[in-house]
Design an enzyme around this catalytic site. Structure first.
Site, PDB file in Angstrom:
ATOM      1  N   HIS A   1      -1.529  10.335  -2.971  1.00  0.00           N
ATOM      2  CA  HIS A   1      -2.839   9.956  -2.432  1.00  0.00           C
ATOM      3  C   HIS A   1      -3.708  11.180  -2.183  1.00  0.00           C
ATOM      4  CE1 HIS A   1      -5.765   9.111   0.792  1.00  0.00           C
ATOM      5  NE2 HIS A   1      -5.925   7.978   0.154  1.00  0.00           N
TER       6      HIS A   1
ATOM      7  N   HIS B   1       0.831  -1.197   0.000  1.00  0.00           N
ATOM      8  CA  HIS B   1       0.000   0.000   0.000  1.00  0.00           C
ATOM      9  C   HIS B   1       0.869   1.251   0.000  1.00  0.00           C
ATOM     10  CE1 HIS B   1      -3.042   2.714   2.204  1.00  0.00           C
ATOM     11  NE2 HIS B   1      -3.591   2.422   1.041  1.00  0.00           N
TER      12      HIS B   1
ATOM     13  N   ASP C   1      -1.801   5.709  -5.946  1.00  0.00           N
ATOM     14  CA  ASP C   1      -2.896   6.642  -6.228  1.00  0.00           C
ATOM     15  C   ASP C   1      -2.389   7.700  -7.200  1.00  0.00           C
ATOM     16  OD1 ASP C   1      -4.515   5.747  -3.637  1.00  0.00           O
ATOM     17  OD2 ASP C   1      -2.482   6.247  -2.998  1.00  0.00           O
TER      18      ASP C   1
ATOM     19  N   GLU D   1       0.348  -0.909  -4.600  1.00  0.00           N
ATOM     20  CA  GLU D   1      -0.873  -0.105  -4.735  1.00  0.00           C
ATOM     21  C   GLU D   1      -0.477   1.354  -4.648  1.00  0.00           C
ATOM     22  OE1 GLU D   1      -4.203   2.381  -3.359  1.00  0.00           O
ATOM     23  OE2 GLU D   1      -2.261   2.030  -2.386  1.00  0.00           O
TER      24      GLU D   1
END
Length: 239
Positions: free
Chosen positions: A46, A4, A33, A31
């Site tokens: 993010h 993450h 963003d 992962e």
């Protein structure tokens, strides 16, 4: 396991160093963003502003990619573009959360210019953003938006298998917290229902090894975690 925002234990989140730390451990899924810069580049971040991660009171979409590259996230590490990240880790699979409508086109372009279509999964809480990304990049892997997953979860409550399948048609995964709309999401029966609909089940954000082990025992396919190092230890112990 999906790292993450990379492995940010000793590196800024969503930085190239955080991704490097995860990859060096043997993690092959990260992962991240994406927002859009003022000049239309896909930016790995993010939050929609830099106050938390960079100490700068400015929105990502108010700065150019060049200006963002000069923001120090700590230790001289900068805010990367998606092209930088995909280029830096050509064997790594990227799970990309589209954080804004403006991020869609530059994200698709970044994926195309790096030839990364086969190793990305695009997701968004917004069904509109997910659909638009898929329209621009046909065949790319995607996971359920918030509305699609809510429909599948509610259908699973009444064990309406055809409705679960309809809600998840054309998707590759559901990426979910352990609870949503007041319901537990990762029960054995629901995991079976989602698998029967042809999707993988990834649960986020799980950082406790006991929870990781419990979820893996239930049959989930992926754990999204801030602690990829701990997750690897859990996998080694289970094997």
């Amino acid at each position: 396991m999906l790292a993450h925002r990379g492995l940010a234990v000793s590196a800024p989140e969503n930085s190239l160093l955080a991704f490097q730390h995860a990859v060096e451990l043997g993690i092959d899924h990260v992962e991240t963003d994406v927002h859009a810069s003022r000049d239309g580049h896909a930016i790995v971040a993010h939050d929609d502003d830099l106050s938390r991660v960079g100490g700068v009171a400015a929105r990502v979409d108010a700065l150019t990619a060049a200006q963002l590259s000069r923001v120090d996230l700590g230790g001289g590490h900068h805010v990367p573009t998606l092209v930088e990240a995909l280029d830096a880790f050509p064997e790594t699979r990227f799970n990309i959360d589209l954080k804004s409508e403006a991020a869609i086109a530059p994200t698709v372009e970044a994926i195309r210019v790096t030839g990364a279509e086969h190793r990305v999964l695009l997701t968004s809480f917004s069904e509109q953003r997910r659909r638009e990304a898929l329209r621009l990049l046909p065949g790319v892997a995607t996971s359920a938006s918030g509305p699609r997953f809510a429909a599948a979860l509610l259908a699973s409550v009444v064990r309406a298998t055809p409705l679960v399948r309809r809600a998840l048609r054309g998707l590759h995964a559901v990426q979910i917290p352990e609870r949503a709309i007041g319901l537990r999401t990762a029960t054995p029966s629901r995991i079976r229902a989602f698998h029967a609909a042809g999707v993988e089940v990834h649960v986020w954000t799980i950082n406790d090894p006991a929870d990781m082990s419990r979820l893996l025992a239930l049959g989930v396919d992926g754990i999204v975690t801030d602690r990829a190092d701990l997750a690897l230890a859990v996998i080694a112990e289970r094997s």
